[in-house]
Design a protein around this motif. Structure first.
Motif, PDB file in Angstrom:
ATOM      1  N   GLU A 195       1.033  -1.362  -0.011  1.00 54.06           N
ATOM      2  CA  GLU A 195      -0.057  -0.062   0.066  1.00 54.06           C
ATOM      3  C   GLU A 195       0.871   1.255  -0.018  1.00 54.06           C
ATOM      4  OE1 GLU A 195      -2.328  -0.629   3.685  1.00 54.06           O
ATOM      5  OE2 GLU A 195      -3.816  -2.011   2.487  1.00 54.06           O
ATOM      6  N   LEU A 196       1.851   1.362   0.881  1.00 51.14           N
ATOM      7  CA  LEU A 196       2.864   2.358   0.671  1.00 51.14           C
ATOM      8  C   LEU A 196       3.701   2.769  -0.475  1.00 51.14           C
ATOM      9  CD1 LEU A 196       4.361   1.482   4.567  1.00 51.14           C
ATOM     10  CD2 LEU A 196       2.843   3.654   3.845  1.00 51.14           C
ATOM     11  N   LEU A 197       4.054   1.494  -1.035  1.00 47.42           N
ATOM     12  CA  LEU A 197       4.633   1.697  -2.329  1.00 47.42           C
ATOM     13  C   LEU A 197       3.888   2.263  -3.327  1.00 47.42           C
ATOM     14  CD1 LEU A 197       6.898  -1.433  -2.494  1.00 47.42           C
ATOM     15  CD2 LEU A 197       7.669   0.785  -1.762  1.00 47.42           C
ATOM     16  N   ASP A 198       2.439   1.936  -3.390  1.00 46.59           N
ATOM     17  CA  ASP A 198       1.889   2.364  -4.394  1.00 46.59           C
ATOM     18  C   ASP A 198       1.492   3.875  -3.822  1.00 46.59           C
ATOM     19  OD1 ASP A 198      -0.475   2.013  -6.417  1.00 46.59           O
ATOM     20  OD2 ASP A 198      -1.839   2.439  -4.795  1.00 46.59           O
ATOM     21  N   LEU A 199       1.306   4.161  -2.619  1.00 47.79           N
ATOM     22  CA  LEU A 199       1.020   5.673  -2.389  1.00 47.79           C
ATOM     23  C   LEU A 199       2.094   6.567  -2.743  1.00 47.79           C
ATOM     24  CD1 LEU A 199      -1.184   6.802  -0.853  1.00 47.79           C
ATOM     25  CD2 LEU A 199      -0.161   6.715   1.339  1.00 47.79           C
TER      26      LEU A 199
ATOM     27  N   LEU B 274       5.710   0.597  -7.728  1.00 44.09           N
ATOM     28  CA  LEU B 274       5.060  -0.606  -7.975  1.00 44.09           C
ATOM     29  C   LEU B 274       5.222  -1.475  -6.620  1.00 44.09           C
ATOM     30  CD1 LEU B 274       5.892  -1.510 -11.653  1.00 44.09           C
ATOM     31  CD2 LEU B 274       3.779  -0.605 -10.722  1.00 44.09           C
ATOM     32  N   PRO B 275       4.314  -2.228  -6.355  1.00 44.32           N
ATOM     33  CA  PRO B 275       4.488  -3.303  -5.070  1.00 44.32           C
ATOM     34  C   PRO B 275       5.373  -4.283  -5.484  1.00 44.32           C
ATOM     35  CG  PRO B 275       2.077  -2.824  -5.520  1.00 44.32           C
ATOM     36  CD  PRO B 275       2.823  -2.022  -6.602  1.00 44.32           C
ATOM     37  N   ALA B 276       5.747  -4.693  -6.785  1.00 37.44           N
ATOM     38  CA  ALA B 276       6.452  -5.721  -6.841  1.00 37.44           C
ATOM     39  C   ALA B 276       7.876  -5.415  -6.838  1.00 37.44           C
ATOM     40  CB  ALA B 276       6.212  -6.105  -8.451  1.00 37.44           C
TER      41      ALA B 276
ATOM     42  N   ILE C 200      11.118   5.733  -1.857  1.00 36.00           N
ATOM     43  CA  ILE C 200      11.159   4.486  -0.696  1.00 36.00           C
ATOM     44  C   ILE C 200      11.424   5.259   0.610  1.00 36.00           C
ATOM     45  CG2 ILE C 200      12.592   2.482   0.140  1.00 36.00           C
ATOM     46  CD1 ILE C 200      13.122   2.245  -3.050  1.00 36.00           C
ATOM     47  N   GLY C 201      12.255   6.080   0.770  1.00 35.78           N
ATOM     48  CA  GLY C 201      12.377   6.990   2.164  1.00 35.78           C
ATOM     49  C   GLY C 201      11.079   7.601   2.626  1.00 35.78           C
ATOM     50  N   ILE C 202      10.449   8.009   1.656  1.00 35.78           N
ATOM     51  CA  ILE C 202       9.268   8.665   1.989  1.00 35.78           C
ATOM     52  C   ILE C 202       8.197   7.552   2.573  1.00 35.78           C
ATOM     53  CG2 ILE C 202       7.093  10.047   0.913  1.00 35.78           C
ATOM     54  CD1 ILE C 202       9.264  11.591  -0.714  1.00 35.78           C
ATOM     55  N   ALA C 203       8.040   6.554   1.769  1.00 35.57           N
ATOM     56  CA  ALA C 203       7.262   5.501   2.275  1.00 35.57           C
ATOM     57  C   ALA C 203       7.600   4.996   3.543  1.00 35.57           C
ATOM     58  CB  ALA C 203       7.349   4.241   0.880  1.00 35.57           C
ATOM     59  N   ARG C 204       8.941   4.910   3.841  1.00 42.09           N
ATOM     60  CA  ARG C 204       9.291   4.406   5.437  1.00 42.09           C
ATOM     61  C   ARG C 204       9.007   5.336   6.244  1.00 42.09           C
ATOM     62  NH1 ARG C 204      15.501   3.841   6.208  1.00 42.09           N
ATOM     63  NH2 ARG C 204      15.310   6.161   5.548  1.00 42.09           N
ATOM     64  N   ALA C 205       9.008   6.776   5.984  1.00 42.83           N
ATOM     65  CA  ALA C 205       8.476   7.860   6.946  1.00 42.83           C
ATOM     66  C   ALA C 205       7.198   7.885   7.304  1.00 42.83           C
ATOM     67  CB  ALA C 205       9.229   9.280   6.468  1.00 42.83           C
TER      68      ALA C 205
ATOM     69  N   LEU D 244      -2.990  12.639   3.744  1.00 43.03           N
ATOM     70  CA  LEU D 244      -2.899  12.309   4.964  1.00 43.03           C
ATOM     71  C   LEU D 244      -2.735  13.024   6.158  1.00 43.03           C
ATOM     72  CD1 LEU D 244       0.312   9.888   4.178  1.00 43.03           C
ATOM     73  CD2 LEU D 244      -2.170   9.479   4.123  1.00 43.03           C
ATOM     74  N   GLY D 245      -3.068  14.498   5.760  1.00 45.12           N
ATOM     75  CA  GLY D 245      -2.897  15.847   6.696  1.00 45.12           C
ATOM     76  C   GLY D 245      -1.695  15.823   7.476  1.00 45.12           C
ATOM     77  N   LEU D 246      -0.615  15.709   6.471  1.00 46.44           N
ATOM     78  CA  LEU D 246       0.809  16.067   7.211  1.00 46.44           C
ATOM     79  C   LEU D 246       1.084  17.335   7.629  1.00 46.44           C
ATOM     80  CD1 LEU D 246       2.380  13.418   4.891  1.00 46.44           C
ATOM     81  CD2 LEU D 246       1.876  13.135   7.293  1.00 46.44           C
TER      82      LEU D 246
END
Length: 346
Positions: free
Chosen positions: A150-154, A158-160, A177-182, A218-220
């Motif tokens: 879900e995070l990678l798609d966001l 690609l989730p793959a 990727i760093g943003i997805a982790r954050a 996300l209201g960040l």
């Protein structure tokens, strides 16, 4: 640019972050076995601002002005020498172990180097799911794997790609990727420390737009640290200008860019190139002389006075406080905007 409705909402929202007289000094020692302190690097020396939920505060200034150290101190990642940082009313530097863990869930950072901030021995799935595992996210490996997809798609991947390693991606993809982790733990506050400066210009625009899209979804709330003033104008609601460890001007984005008040702000904005060659050739430039003073031995009085084209005698002896200017949200630290001093000087 941030839309007017979002800016208005951010202005009306209660403060999520309050920084009061923040100072971060690093001791300078001398000697062999018996070390003694001979000075201090005053990286941050009296910074104050508030940040409201859903708002983006741009933090700009020359290299070494204390922007990144301010960001680290806000997250409790750098010990403070003086002052206070409150997140939703709680002092970040006086939290218990459990409170610190909860704060870590709600405040994250996106770093400058999209490759250096990722473990090259871990797959993308392991990198993005690491915060979920550390903070005991409900569910086991299958739930975490679904969340990673879900995070990678966001963030536009690609989730793959989850089974690949960081070296298999471009710089822009690594930053995604760093943003997805954050955002994995659904934080409220993200400090973006020069998060697009290492990317190509076209990729910068894509990542900045991603930050803005995620903010709406996300209201960040962001503290966006950068050198590129054009990028800061695009993403920020308010902008704070730092010089030698202090904020010299803070104002709404359009007010600051359209009518800068501090001489240092004027110099920074005059250095932005204009695409029209006729306008570029004819416009006035504010040129600064001399070098940036040492943070170990800052000048007396106003720290900017050795380079200021409008310096007065009082600037050498009195340090101007950051005071409100006008009816808006602008504050400026400059004697030029103190009526009593200007009248006396005249």
């Amino acid at each position: 640019m941030p839309d007017t409705a979002s800016a208005a909402t951010a202005t009306q929202a209660p403060p999520i972050l309050e920084v009061d007289d923040l100072a971060v000094h690093f001791p300078v020692t001398k000697g062999g076995f018996f070390q003694r302190q001979v000075g201090a690097i005053k990286a941050v020396d009296g910074v104050s601002f508030t940040l409201r939920k859903g708002e983006t505060l741009g933090l700009v200034g020359e290299s070494g002005c204390g922007k990144s150290t301010t960001g680290l101190a806000v997250l409790g990642l750098s010990p403070i020498t003086r002052g206070r940082v409150r997140f939703e009313g709680h002092d970040v530097n006086h939290l218990s172990g459990a409170e610190t863990l909860r704060f870590r869930r709600r405040a994250q950072m996106v770093y400058q180097d999209p490759y250096g901030s990722l473990n090259p021995r871990m797959t993308v799935e392991e990198i993005v799911s690491e915060p979920l595992r550390i903070h005991n996210h409900p569910g086991g490996a299958p739930v975490r794997r679904k969340r990673v997809a879900e995070l990678l798609d966001l963030v536009g991947l690609l989730p793959a790609m989850a089974q690949r390693y960081p070296h298999e991606f471009s710089g822009g993809q690594r930053q995604r990727i760093g943003i997805a982790r954050a955002i994995a733990l659904e934080p409220d506050l993200i400090v973006c420390d020069e998060s697009v400066s290492a990317l190509d210009v076209s990729i910068q625009a894509q990542v900045v737009n991603l930050f803005m899209d995620l903010q709406k979804q996300l209201g960040l709330t962001y503290i966006f640290i950068a050198h590129d003033l054009a990028v800061v104008r695009h993403i920020s609601n308010r902008v704070a200008v730092m010089y030698l460890g202090r904020i010299v001007e803070i104002a709404d984005r359009d007010d600051l860019y359209d009518d800068p008040k501090h001489p240092y702000t004027q110099a920074l904005l005059s250095a932005i190139p204009v695409a029209d060659p006729v306008v570029e050739a004819s416009r006035a430039r504010v040129k600064l002389t001399g070098e940036v003073p040492s943070v170990m031995k800052p000048p007396s009085g106003c720290r900017f006075h050795p380079r200021c084209p409008h310096a007065m005698p009082v600037c050498k002896t009195q340090d101007p406080p950051l005071r409100p200017l006008g009816a808006g949200l602008r504050s400026v630290a400059c004697h030029l905007h103190d009526p009593a001093i200007v009248k006396g000087h005249a």
